[in-house]
Design an enzyme around this catalytic site. Structure first.
Site, PDB file in Angstrom:
ATOM      1  N   TYR A  72       0.834  -1.205   0.000  1.00 57.29           N
ATOM      2  CA  TYR A  72       0.000   0.000   0.000  1.00 57.29           C
ATOM      3  C   TYR A  72       0.872   1.260   0.000  1.00 57.29           C
ATOM      4  O   TYR A  72       0.649   2.176  -0.777  1.00 57.29           O
ATOM      5  CB  TYR A  72      -0.901  -0.014   1.240  1.00 57.29           C
ATOM      6  CG  TYR A  72      -1.889   1.130   1.274  1.00 57.29           C
ATOM      7  CD1 TYR A  72      -3.157   0.993   0.714  1.00 57.29           C
ATOM      8  CD2 TYR A  72      -1.558   2.346   1.869  1.00 57.29           C
ATOM      9  CE1 TYR A  72      -4.065   2.027   0.741  1.00 57.29           C
ATOM     10  CE2 TYR A  72      -2.464   3.395   1.903  1.00 57.29           C
ATOM     11  CZ  TYR A  72      -3.717   3.232   1.339  1.00 57.29           C
ATOM     12  OH  TYR A  72      -4.606   4.258   1.361  1.00 57.29           O
ATOM     13  N   PHE A 124      -7.763  18.488 -25.248  1.00 55.27           N
ATOM     14  CA  PHE A 124      -8.438  17.194 -25.257  1.00 55.27           C
ATOM     15  C   PHE A 124      -9.662  17.279 -24.346  1.00 55.27           C
ATOM     16  O   PHE A 124      -9.650  17.960 -23.326  1.00 55.27           O
ATOM     17  CB  PHE A 124      -7.471  16.099 -24.781  1.00 55.27           C
ATOM     18  CG  PHE A 124      -8.063  14.730 -24.909  1.00 55.27           C
ATOM     19  CD1 PHE A 124      -8.226  14.155 -26.156  1.00 55.27           C
ATOM     20  CD2 PHE A 124      -8.479  14.022 -23.791  1.00 55.27           C
ATOM     21  CE1 PHE A 124      -8.788  12.892 -26.284  1.00 55.27           C
ATOM     22  CE2 PHE A 124      -9.043  12.761 -23.912  1.00 55.27           C
ATOM     23  CZ  PHE A 124      -9.202  12.194 -25.161  1.00 55.27           C
ATOM     24  N   ASP A 125     -10.716  16.523 -24.743  1.00 56.25           N
ATOM     25  CA  ASP A 125     -12.030  16.591 -24.060  1.00 56.25           C
ATOM     26  C   ASP A 125     -11.946  16.476 -22.545  1.00 56.25           C
ATOM     27  O   ASP A 125     -12.649  17.178 -21.831  1.00 56.25           O
ATOM     28  CB  ASP A 125     -12.965  15.449 -24.486  1.00 56.25           C
ATOM     29  CG  ASP A 125     -12.950  15.211 -25.967  1.00 56.25           C
ATOM     30  OD1 ASP A 125     -12.371  16.049 -26.680  1.00 56.25           O
ATOM     31  OD2 ASP A 125     -13.510  14.197 -26.403  1.00 56.25           O
ATOM     32  N   ASP A 216       0.477  17.817 -22.336  1.00 57.88           N
ATOM     33  CA  ASP A 216      -0.355  16.608 -22.307  1.00 57.88           C
ATOM     34  C   ASP A 216       0.390  15.590 -23.156  1.00 57.88           C
ATOM     35  O   ASP A 216       0.436  15.673 -24.379  1.00 57.88           O
ATOM     36  CB  ASP A 216      -1.752  16.905 -22.861  1.00 57.88           C
ATOM     37  CG  ASP A 216      -2.653  15.664 -22.808  1.00 57.88           C
ATOM     38  OD1 ASP A 216      -2.115  14.539 -22.706  1.00 57.88           O
ATOM     39  OD2 ASP A 216      -3.882  15.822 -22.883  1.00 57.88           O
ATOM     40  N   ALA A 218       0.339  12.194 -23.691  1.00 54.36           N
ATOM     41  CA  ALA A 218      -0.156  10.837 -23.995  1.00 54.36           C
ATOM     42  C   ALA A 218       0.627  10.152 -25.117  1.00 54.36           C
ATOM     43  O   ALA A 218       0.937   8.968 -25.035  1.00 54.36           O
ATOM     44  CB  ALA A 218      -1.639  10.893 -24.351  1.00 54.36           C
ATOM     45  N   LYS A 259      -1.611   5.078 -23.879  1.00 52.38           N
ATOM     46  CA  LYS A 259      -1.099   5.270 -25.234  1.00 52.38           C
ATOM     47  C   LYS A 259       0.398   4.922 -25.253  1.00 52.38           C
ATOM     48  O   LYS A 259       0.742   3.761 -25.268  1.00 52.38           O
ATOM     49  CB  LYS A 259      -1.354   6.709 -25.696  1.00 52.38           C
ATOM     50  CG  LYS A 259      -2.798   6.991 -26.072  1.00 52.38           C
ATOM     51  CD  LYS A 259      -3.679   7.259 -24.892  1.00 52.38           C
ATOM     52  CE  LYS A 259      -5.050   7.731 -25.271  1.00 52.38           C
ATOM     53  NZ  LYS A 259      -5.605   8.644 -24.291  1.00 52.38           N
ATOM     54  N   HIS A 453     -22.812   9.850 -29.185  1.00 51.80           N
ATOM     55  CA  HIS A 453     -22.330   8.794 -30.079  1.00 51.80           C
ATOM     56  C   HIS A 453     -22.122   7.447 -29.376  1.00 51.80           C
ATOM     57  O   HIS A 453     -22.204   6.405 -30.000  1.00 51.80           O
ATOM     58  CB  HIS A 453     -21.050   9.219 -30.805  1.00 51.80           C
ATOM     59  CG  HIS A 453     -20.000   9.814 -29.926  1.00 51.80           C
ATOM     60  ND1 HIS A 453     -20.179  10.999 -29.240  1.00 51.80           N
ATOM     61  CD2 HIS A 453     -18.752   9.402 -29.618  1.00 51.80           C
ATOM     62  CE1 HIS A 453     -19.079  11.273 -28.559  1.00 51.80           C
ATOM     63  NE2 HIS A 453     -18.209  10.331 -28.764  1.00 51.80           N
TER      64      HIS A 453
HETATM   65  C1  LIG Z   1      -6.505   9.558 -23.836  1.00 49.27           C
HETATM   66  C2  LIG Z   1      -6.126  10.932 -23.596  1.00 49.27           C
HETATM   67  C3  LIG Z   1      -6.400  11.558 -22.361  1.00 49.27           C
HETATM   68  C4  LIG Z   1      -7.189  10.880 -21.265  1.00 49.27           C
HETATM   69  O1  LIG Z   1      -6.577   9.731 -20.811  1.00 49.27           O
HETATM   70  P1  LIG Z   1      -7.365   8.461 -20.249  1.00 49.27           P
HETATM   71  O2  LIG Z   1      -6.251   7.563 -19.821  1.00 49.27           O
HETATM   72  O3  LIG Z   1      -8.182   7.893 -21.360  1.00 49.27           O
HETATM   73  O4  LIG Z   1      -8.202   8.914 -19.109  1.00 49.27           O
HETATM   74  C5  LIG Z   1      -5.957  12.850 -22.189  1.00 49.27           C
HETATM   75  N1  LIG Z   1      -5.306  13.514 -23.171  1.00 49.27           N
HETATM   76  C6  LIG Z   1      -5.049  12.948 -24.368  1.00 49.27           C
HETATM   77  C7  LIG Z   1      -4.323  13.721 -25.406  1.00 49.27           C
HETATM   78  C8  LIG Z   1      -5.455  11.647 -24.622  1.00 49.27           C
HETATM   79  O5  LIG Z   1      -5.217  11.104 -25.809  1.00 49.27           O
END
Ligand SMILES: *Cc1c(COP(=O)(O)O)cnc(C)c1O
Length: 462
Positions: A72, A124-125, A216, A218, A259, A453
């Site tokens: 933990y 990103f969303d 960001d 990813a 990713k 969607h």
């Molecule tokens: C996928 C993604 C996120 C969110 O990550 P999750 O692991 O799906 O929560 C944030 N920013 C970018 C650019 C992404 O491609």
């Protein structure tokens, strides 16, 4: 080198996928109300719905899973991950989270403030949502070449527009801009890369105006590979050297490990600033879990610690980016209208050019996704009039998005180029029959239009 251009791995474990017949697929998609999100994954032959969390792990990562320390507090796997992050990204402070969006949430809590503008190339969303809940206004300042489906040859269509950035800061005042975020690669327009020179210039402007800069990250490794291929002065550097330099321009980063971390779940947030770390830790404790696991199991931390290194290996990245490019080239050869150059993680088809006879009110992208599934058992995803339409709050009238796209995303280390050939042949067949094709009618949507969607239901227009 010339002959050694196949996959830089061999296959040790296989996962069977089922072939099916067209009548079976027609029945399945009908039962799924003509929405591929409603299919059972087993009904899909080649799944290109996303590249998120779908990577295949290596034998080393699986060995790491066995070694994962499930303590933990103070798990060895946490320290292994921290060492990887420090070594590859150069950030001293790293907090794991269960996914990238949880790191986005923590970032929004740290930086977003009511009425503040958060500037990005293309937000990103998941961060956008959190920033808006916190009362901030996310603003996209990507270069013009990155905005259109136009197949212009710009090598870095993810770049931030430096002029627009300077003007925005001048016009609104740096005190009203709590944060700048650069997303690499730019997910919102097809995994298009950002140049290191652009990141350096944004960083200079951010520093001069005392605005923090976050990345960001990813798909940072894919972005660094594009820099090596396309940017002067970087051809002889290793991906790791490029990554270290790139991150040196930022105050921190958020990461979705699903990713370029080459694992199936997880994320983290990093900072250079010791004074910010206690707040990050405490936000993690209430939302994710204790500081040294942050919502992840020890085995997942361990697999990620290894996956980050595999993700910056050049042989792997060459295979990865070239597989996506191969898919794009073969489709273009068949006349299928795609967005060029292809980005890092998938190929985007221009559904409006594909089906000029189907109006956006009849969902040409969705119609293509459905027909591609029926034809080849291939599951793509619509990013057009179903996913991105908005409603005028006063009149209730639907506002359709500028772009009507279908994304074919390529999972990492999962499919061979023979699978890509199946996708190409199936979509070419759909393209040949394009004049017979009719659109779809939306018969159900959930209450929130921007999420419709995922659960929408359709009927064919006869
Ligand atoms: C996928 C993604 C996120 C969110 O990550 P999750 O692991 O799906 O929560 C944030 N920013 C970018 C650019 C992404 O491609």
């Amino acid at each position: 080198m010339k002959f050694l251009n196949a996959e830089p791995f061999r296959i040790k474990v296989i996962e069977p996928i089922k072939k099916s017949t067209r009548p079976e697929r027609e029945e399945w998609i009908k039962k799924a109300d003509f929405n591929v999100f409603r299919l059972e994954a087993e009904q899909v032959y080649i799944d290109m719905i996303t590249d998120s969390g779908t990577s295949a792990m290596s034998s080393n990562q699986w060995a790491g899973v066995m070694k994962g320390d499930e303590s933990y507090a103070g798990s060895k796997s946490f320290y292994n991950l921290r060492n990887s992050v420090q070594d590859i990204m150069g950030f001293p402070y790293m907090q794991p989270t269960h996914q990238g969006r949880a790191a986005d949430f923590i970032m929004s809590q740290l930086y977003a403030k009511k009425g503040g503008y958060i500037l990005g190339n293309l937000h990103f969303d998941s961060f956008k949502g959190h920033a808006e809940i916190a009362g901030s206004i996310p603003v996209d300042l990507i270069i013009e070449e990155g905005r259109t489906a136009n197949s212009n040859p710009h090598p870095f269509k993810g770049n931030m527009d430096i002029k627009k950035l300077q003007n925005f800061i001048k016009q609104h005042g740096s005190e009203n801009i709590p944060l700048i975020i650069i997303t690499i690669t730019s997910n919102g327009n097809g995994g298009q890369p950002v140049s290191i020179n652009n990141i350096r210039m944004v960083s200079v402007i951010a520093k001069a105006n005392k605005i923090p800069l976050m990345i960001d990250a990813a798909r940072f490794a894919e972005n660094c590979y594009f820099i090596k291929m396309r940017e002067e002065g970087y051809e002889d550097k290793t991906i790791k050297e490029i990554a270290l330099e790139l991150f040196s321009y930022a105050d921190g980063c958020v990461m979705s490990s699903k990713k370029d971390g080459l694992v199936n779940i997880g994320g983290f947030i990093c900072t250079r600033h010791e004074e910010l770390f206690p707040a990050i830790n405490q936000l993690a404790i209430i939302n994710e879990g204790f500081v040294t696991y942050g919502g992840m199991s020890g085995r997942d931390l361990e697999a990620l610690a290894i996956g980050l290194y595999e993700g910056v290996e050049e042989d792997y990245l060459e295979y990865r980016i070239n597989q996506v490019a191969y898919l794009g080239e073969q489709l273009a050869k068949k006349g299928v209208p795609i967005i060029l150059p292809t980005g890092g993680h998938g190929v985007y088809v221009d559904a409006q050019k594909f089906y000029p006879n189907i109006p956006q009110s009849e969902f040409p992208g969705q119609a293509m996704v459905v027909e591609l599934f029926k034809t080849g058992g291939v599951r793509g995803v619509e990013l057009g009039s179903c996913a991105f339409s908005k409603k005028n709050p006063e009149t209730g009238k639907i506002i359709f998005p500028d772009l009507e796209l279908v994304r074919l995303t390529v999972s990492r280390r999962v499919y061979t180029n023979r699978h890509m050939d199946v996708v190409v042949n199936a979509l070419a067949d759909v393209f040949e029959r394009r004049n017979e094709m009719k659109g779809l009618k939306l018969i159900y949507e959930g209450p929130i239009i921007s999420l419709r969607h995922f659960t929408a239901k359709f009927e064919p227009i006869s």
